[in-house]
Design a protein around this motif. Sequence first.
Motif, short mmCIF file in Angstrom:
data_model
loop_
_atom_site.label_atom_id
_atom_site.label_comp_id
_atom_site.label_asym_id
_atom_site.label_seq_id
_atom_site.Cartn_x
_atom_site.Cartn_y
_atom_site.Cartn_z
N ALA A 23 0.82 -1.21 0.00
CA ALA A 23 0.00 0.00 0.00
C ALA A 23 0.86 1.26 0.00
CB ALA A 23 -0.94 0.00 1.19
N ARG A 24 1.97 1.21 0.69
CA ARG A 24 2.83 2.38 0.83
C ARG A 24 3.78 2.56 -0.34
NH1 ARG A 24 5.46 0.86 5.27
NH2 ARG A 24 7.13 0.01 4.03
N ASP A 25 4.30 1.45 -0.91
CA ASP A 25 5.43 1.53 -1.83
C ASP A 25 5.16 1.13 -3.28
OD1 ASP A 25 6.99 2.31 0.34
OD2 ASP A 25 7.63 0.26 0.77
N HIS A 26 4.18 0.30 -3.53
CA HIS A 26 3.98 -0.23 -4.89
C HIS A 26 3.16 0.75 -5.73
CE1 HIS A 26 4.12 -3.61 -7.68
NE2 HIS A 26 2.95 -3.19 -8.09
N VAL A 27 3.78 1.26 -6.78
CA VAL A 27 3.12 2.21 -7.68
C VAL A 27 2.40 1.43 -8.77
CG1 VAL A 27 3.51 4.09 -9.31
CG2 VAL A 27 4.84 3.98 -7.21
N LEU A 28 1.12 1.77 -8.97
CA LEU A 28 0.30 1.09 -9.98
C LEU A 28 -0.09 2.07 -11.08
CD1 LEU A 28 -1.98 -0.76 -7.44
CD2 LEU A 28 -0.32 -1.84 -8.93
N SER A 29 0.21 1.70 -12.31
CA SER A 29 -0.17 2.57 -13.43
C SER A 29 -1.68 2.71 -13.53
CB SER A 29 0.42 2.05 -14.74
OG SER A 29 -0.06 0.75 -15.01
N SER A 30 -2.41 1.67 -13.14
CA SER A 30 -3.87 1.71 -13.21
C SER A 30 -4.47 2.67 -12.18
CB SER A 30 -4.46 0.31 -13.04
OG SER A 30 -4.08 -0.23 -11.79
N LEU A 31 -3.65 3.11 -11.25
CA LEU A 31 -4.10 4.11 -10.26
C LEU A 31 -3.50 5.47 -10.58
CD1 LEU A 31 -3.80 2.07 -6.93
CD2 LEU A 31 -5.85 2.50 -8.30
N GLY A 32 -3.14 5.66 -11.84
CA GLY A 32 -2.58 6.94 -12.25
C GLY A 32 -1.15 7.16 -11.80
N GLY A 33 -0.40 6.07 -11.65
CA GLY A 33 0.97 6.18 -11.22
C GLY A 33 1.10 6.49 -9.74
N ARG A 34 0.11 6.09 -8.98
CA ARG A 34 0.10 6.33 -7.54
C ARG A 34 0.16 5.02 -6.78
NH1 ARG A 34 -5.11 10.20 -7.45
NH2 ARG A 34 -5.87 8.34 -8.49
N THR A 35 0.51 5.12 -5.52
CA THR A 35 0.44 3.96 -4.64
C THR A 35 -1.01 3.83 -4.15
OG1 THR A 35 0.87 5.21 -2.62
CG2 THR A 35 2.80 4.37 -3.82
N VAL A 36 -1.29 2.73 -3.48
CA VAL A 36 -2.60 2.51 -2.89
C VAL A 36 -2.93 3.64 -1.91
CG1 VAL A 36 -3.86 1.02 -1.27
CG2 VAL A 36 -2.64 0.01 -3.20
N ALA A 39 -3.66 6.88 -3.72
CA ALA A 39 -4.94 6.84 -4.42
C ALA A 39 -6.10 7.01 -3.45
CB ALA A 39 -5.08 5.53 -5.20
N LEU A 40 -6.03 6.33 -2.32
CA LEU A 40 -7.10 6.45 -1.32
C LEU A 40 -7.14 7.86 -0.74
CD1 LEU A 40 -6.72 3.01 0.47
CD2 LEU A 40 -8.57 3.71 -1.06
N GLU A 41 -5.99 8.44 -0.47
CA GLU A 41 -5.93 9.80 0.06
C GLU A 41 -6.47 10.81 -0.95
OE1 GLU A 41 -1.99 10.71 1.47
OE2 GLU A 41 -1.96 8.92 2.73
N ALA A 42 -6.33 10.51 -2.24
CA ALA A 42 -6.83 11.40 -3.29
C ALA A 42 -8.33 11.23 -3.51
CB ALA A 42 -6.08 11.13 -4.59
N GLY A 43 -8.94 10.28 -2.80
CA GLY A 43 -10.38 10.10 -2.88
C GLY A 43 -10.87 8.99 -3.79
N GLN A 44 -9.94 8.19 -4.31
CA GLN A 44 -10.36 7.08 -5.15
C GLN A 44 -11.08 6.05 -4.28
OE1 GLN A 44 -7.40 5.97 -7.89
NE2 GLN A 44 -8.74 4.64 -9.04
N GLU A 45 -12.12 5.45 -4.83
CA GLU A 45 -12.93 4.48 -4.09
C GLU A 45 -12.12 3.23 -3.76
OE1 GLU A 45 -16.07 4.69 -2.93
OE2 GLU A 45 -16.01 6.78 -3.56
N PRO A 46 -12.22 2.74 -2.52
CA PRO A 46 -11.50 1.53 -2.13
C PRO A 46 -11.80 0.32 -3.04
CG PRO A 46 -12.33 2.62 -0.19
CD PRO A 46 -12.91 3.34 -1.39
N LYS A 47 -13.03 0.22 -3.52
CA LYS A 47 -13.37 -0.90 -4.40
C LYS A 47 -12.56 -0.84 -5.70
CE LYS A 47 -17.24 -3.34 -6.44
NZ LYS A 47 -18.70 -3.47 -6.51
N GLU A 48 -12.38 0.35 -6.26
CA GLU A 48 -11.58 0.51 -7.48
C GLU A 48 -10.12 0.18 -7.21
OE1 GLU A 48 -12.20 4.55 -8.63
OE2 GLU A 48 -14.29 4.21 -9.20
N VAL A 49 -9.63 0.60 -6.05
CA VAL A 49 -8.24 0.33 -5.68
C VAL A 49 -8.05 -1.18 -5.49
CG1 VAL A 49 -6.43 0.78 -3.99
CG2 VAL A 49 -7.97 2.63 -4.68
#
Length: 64
Positions: A23-36, A39-49
């Motif tokens: 959650a802290r370190d793995h960057v996912l391109s499907s999350l816009g180049g963000r970590t979990v 993405a959650l802090e930016a407001g992305q839905e946990p289900k999408e993450v």
Amino acid sequence: MRNTVFRRLMADEFGEVRAETIARDHVLSSLGGRTVDEALEAGQEPKEVWQAICDAFDVPFERR
């Protein structure tokens, strides 16, 4: 899905320590180049993450 449910799913799938590391370190391109966490802090839905994590780590369908 609530954030607490998401965190429980992560811990169940990867173990508590590894889930936190992913959650802290793995960057996912499907999350816009963000970590979990980012993405959650930016407001992305946990289900999408969770779906992004499942896709990235090939979580079997029955555990999605």
